[in-house]
Design a protein around this motif. Structure first.
Motif, mmCIF file in Angstrom:
data_model
loop_
_atom_site.group_PDB
_atom_site.id
_atom_site.type_symbol
_atom_site.label_atom_id
_atom_site.label_comp_id
_atom_site.label_asym_id
_atom_site.label_seq_id
_atom_site.Cartn_x
_atom_site.Cartn_y
_atom_site.Cartn_z
ATOM 1 N N SER A 110 43.528 43.551 30.201
ATOM 2 C CA SER A 110 44.014 44.717 30.937
ATOM 3 C C SER A 110 42.860 45.459 31.600
ATOM 4 O O SER A 110 42.961 45.931 32.741
ATOM 5 C CB SER A 110 44.772 45.667 29.993
ATOM 6 O OG SER A 110 45.223 46.809 30.682
ATOM 7 N N ALA A 111 41.733 45.552 30.891
ATOM 8 C CA ALA A 111 40.561 46.228 31.452
ATOM 9 C C ALA A 111 39.945 45.424 32.582
ATOM 10 O O ALA A 111 39.482 45.973 33.581
ATOM 11 C CB ALA A 111 39.526 46.464 30.349
ATOM 12 N N LEU A 112 39.970 44.084 32.449
ATOM 13 C CA LEU A 112 39.340 43.227 33.449
ATOM 14 C C LEU A 112 40.099 43.177 34.775
ATOM 15 O O LEU A 112 39.499 42.989 35.828
ATOM 16 C CB LEU A 112 39.191 41.810 32.892
ATOM 17 C CG LEU A 112 38.066 41.589 31.875
ATOM 18 C CD1 LEU A 112 38.204 40.225 31.229
ATOM 19 C CD2 LEU A 112 36.711 41.722 32.538
ATOM 20 N N ILE A 113 41.431 43.305 34.715
ATOM 21 C CA ILE A 113 42.216 43.197 35.951
ATOM 22 C C ILE A 113 42.523 44.557 36.559
ATOM 23 O O ILE A 113 43.314 44.657 37.503
ATOM 24 C CB ILE A 113 43.542 42.447 35.698
ATOM 25 C CG1 ILE A 113 44.415 43.208 34.690
ATOM 26 C CG2 ILE A 113 43.285 41.026 35.256
ATOM 27 C CD1 ILE A 113 45.815 42.648 34.569
ATOM 28 N N GLU A 114 41.895 45.587 36.013
ATOM 29 C CA GLU A 114 42.121 46.926 36.537
ATOM 30 C C GLU A 114 41.787 46.971 38.034
ATOM 31 O O GLU A 114 40.790 46.418 38.483
ATOM 32 C CB GLU A 114 41.247 47.935 35.773
ATOM 33 C CG GLU A 114 41.659 49.375 35.981
ATOM 34 C CD GLU A 114 40.892 50.311 35.045
ATOM 35 O OE1 GLU A 114 41.319 51.452 34.902
ATOM 36 O OE2 GLU A 114 39.878 49.869 34.475
ATOM 37 N N ASN A 115 42.645 47.605 38.801
ATOM 38 C CA ASN A 115 42.476 47.770 40.255
ATOM 39 C C ASN A 115 42.684 46.480 41.047
ATOM 40 O O ASN A 115 42.322 46.409 42.226
ATOM 41 C CB ASN A 115 41.088 48.336 40.589
ATOM 42 C CG ASN A 115 40.853 49.689 39.954
ATOM 43 O OD1 ASN A 115 41.779 50.510 39.879
ATOM 44 N ND2 ASN A 115 39.643 49.934 39.480
ATOM 45 N N LYS B 181 47.412 32.349 35.785
ATOM 46 C CA LYS B 181 47.690 30.914 35.864
ATOM 47 C C LYS B 181 46.416 30.092 35.652
ATOM 48 O O LYS B 181 46.408 29.131 34.880
ATOM 49 C CB LYS B 181 48.304 30.581 37.223
ATOM 50 C CG LYS B 181 48.652 29.114 37.402
ATOM 51 C CD LYS B 181 49.274 28.869 38.760
ATOM 52 C CE LYS B 181 49.608 27.396 38.966
ATOM 53 N NZ LYS B 181 50.209 27.151 40.311
ATOM 54 N N THR B 182 45.351 30.480 36.326
ATOM 55 C CA THR B 182 44.073 29.773 36.191
ATOM 56 C C THR B 182 43.549 29.851 34.760
ATOM 57 O O THR B 182 43.032 28.869 34.213
ATOM 58 C CB THR B 182 43.025 30.351 37.160
ATOM 59 O OG1 THR B 182 43.528 30.291 38.488
ATOM 60 C CG2 THR B 182 41.712 29.589 37.069
ATOM 61 N N CYS B 183 43.681 31.017 34.152
ATOM 62 C CA CYS B 183 43.224 31.227 32.781
ATOM 63 C C CYS B 183 43.979 30.327 31.814
ATOM 64 O O CYS B 183 43.386 29.710 30.933
ATOM 65 C CB CYS B 183 43.401 32.699 32.392
ATOM 66 S SG CYS B 183 42.753 33.099 30.757
ATOM 67 N N PRO C 81 35.043 35.546 31.671
ATOM 68 C CA PRO C 81 34.979 35.380 30.219
ATOM 69 C C PRO C 81 36.325 35.207 29.517
ATOM 70 O O PRO C 81 36.364 35.033 28.302
ATOM 71 C CB PRO C 81 34.354 36.701 29.776
ATOM 72 C CG PRO C 81 34.958 37.693 30.728
ATOM 73 C CD PRO C 81 35.050 36.983 32.050
ATOM 74 N N MET C 82 37.493 35.261 30.249
ATOM 75 C CA MET C 82 38.773 35.319 29.545
ATOM 76 C C MET C 82 39.118 34.033 28.791
ATOM 77 O O MET C 82 39.352 34.064 27.579
ATOM 78 C CB MET C 82 39.905 35.676 30.518
ATOM 79 C CG MET C 82 40.114 37.163 30.745
ATOM 80 S SD MET C 82 40.151 38.212 29.250
ATOM 81 C CE MET C 82 41.471 37.507 28.300
ATOM 82 N N ALA C 83 39.202 32.894 29.516
ATOM 83 C CA ALA C 83 39.584 31.644 28.847
ATOM 84 C C ALA C 83 38.595 31.307 27.743
ATOM 85 O O ALA C 83 38.974 30.965 26.618
ATOM 86 C CB ALA C 83 39.687 30.515 29.858
ATOM 87 N N THR C 84 37.314 31.397 28.082
ATOM 88 C CA THR C 84 36.258 31.216 27.095
ATOM 89 C C THR C 84 35.095 32.148 27.430
ATOM 90 O O THR C 84 34.760 32.287 28.605
ATOM 91 C CB THR C 84 35.764 29.747 27.065
ATOM 92 O OG1 THR C 84 34.835 29.562 26.006
ATOM 93 C CG2 THR C 84 35.136 29.332 28.371
ATOM 94 N N PRO C 85 34.543 32.879 26.503
ATOM 95 C CA PRO C 85 34.765 32.732 25.060
ATOM 96 C C PRO C 85 35.797 33.679 24.459
ATOM 97 O O PRO C 85 36.001 33.683 23.252
ATOM 98 C CB PRO C 85 33.384 33.067 24.494
ATOM 99 C CG PRO C 85 32.892 34.144 25.416
ATOM 100 C CD PRO C 85 33.397 33.775 26.796
#
Length: 202
Positions: free
Chosen positions: A23-28, A39-41, A110-114
Motif C-alpha cells: 500500500s505504501a509502495l503504490i501510493e500516488n 499482475k507482474t508481481c 522489492p515486492m515479489a522478492t525479498p
C-alpha cells in the motif's frame, strides 16, 4: 504434508502484513499502474516459488548441504521473522522505509522478492520438497499457483482493502500469524536436530 506445506507457505508470506508495505509502495499511482504491478508481481512470485520447489533441493545437494542442517538453519531465519511479526515493528518499519523508495517498478523488487517470496518461503519449500514424491511435486506446484493468484487478487484490490482495514487491525492479524510461524519454526528446528543427531529421536 501438503496441507502443512500450504499453511506454512501462506503464513510466512504474510499477506496481511505485506499488504501494508505494498500500500505504501503504490501510493500516488493510478489504477492502471497498480493493476499492472499486481499482475507482474504475481507472475514473479510464482516463478520464484517454482525455482525453489524444482531446483532448490538439487542445489543443496550440489553444495553438500544436508536437509537437517538446512532445516535447522532455516528455522532460525523463520523464527527471526516470526518474532519481528509478533513484536509488531518489522512491517511498521518497512512501511515507513518503503515510502522513500523510488523504484520505477516495484513488482519484482522489492515486492515479489525479498518482501513476499523471500528466504523464509524458500526455506519452507525446499525443506518440504525433500520428502515429496513426483505427484506431490505436481500438487505443490498447483498450491504455489493458487497462492500466487491469491496474491495477485490481494494486491489488485489493495487500494480498496487499505481504505477499510486500519493499521491496528493489520498489526493484530500479523502478530497472530507471527505466533503460528514461530510454532512452525520450532517444529522445523526439532526436525532438523533429529536429522543431524538421530539419537535425539530415539
Amino acid at each position: 504434508m501438503l496441507l502443512s506445506f500450504a499453511v506454512a507457505l501462506i503464513v510466512i508470506m504474510n499477506p496481511i502484513g505485506n499488504l501494508a508495505i505494498y500500500s505504501a509502495l503504490i501510493e500516488n499511482r493510478n489504477t492502471e499502474e497498480c493493476n499492472k504491478t499486481a499482475k507482474t508481481c504475481a507472475i514473479a512470485i510464482f516463478s520464484i516459488l517454482m525455482i525453489a520447489l524444482w531446483i532448490g533441493w538439487p542445489i543443496l545437494n550440489f553444495f553438500g548441504i544436508s536437509i537437517g542442517a538446512f532445516e535447522f538453519a532455516g528455522s532460525l531465519i523463520i523464527l527471526r521473522i516470526a518474532l519481528s511479526m509478533i513484536k509488531g515493528h518489522s512491517h511498521t518499519h518497512d512501511k515507513e522505509k518503503t515510502k522513500q523508495l523510488k523504484y520505477p517498478s516495484i513488482a519484482v523488487v522489492p515486492m515479489a522478492t525479498p518482501v513476499i517470496a523471500g528466504p523464509g518461503s524458500m526455506v519452507v519449500i525446499i525443506s518440504h520438497a525433500n520428502e515429496f514424491t513426483i505427484t506431490q511435486f505436481i500438487y505443490a506446484s498447483v498450491i504455489c499457483l493458487i497462492i500466487s493468484v491469491f496474491f495477485w487478487l490481494l494486491l489488485k484490490f489493495t487500494p480498496k482493502f487499505a481504505s477499510h482495514i486500519g493499521d491496528e487491525t493489520m498489526a493484530v492479524i500479523s502478530r497472530i500469524m507471527g505466533l503460528i510461524l514461530a510454532a512452525i519454526a520450532i517444529q522445523m528446528a526439532a526436525s532438523g536436530l533429529i536429522l543431524l543427531f538421530p539419537v535425539l529421536g530415539s
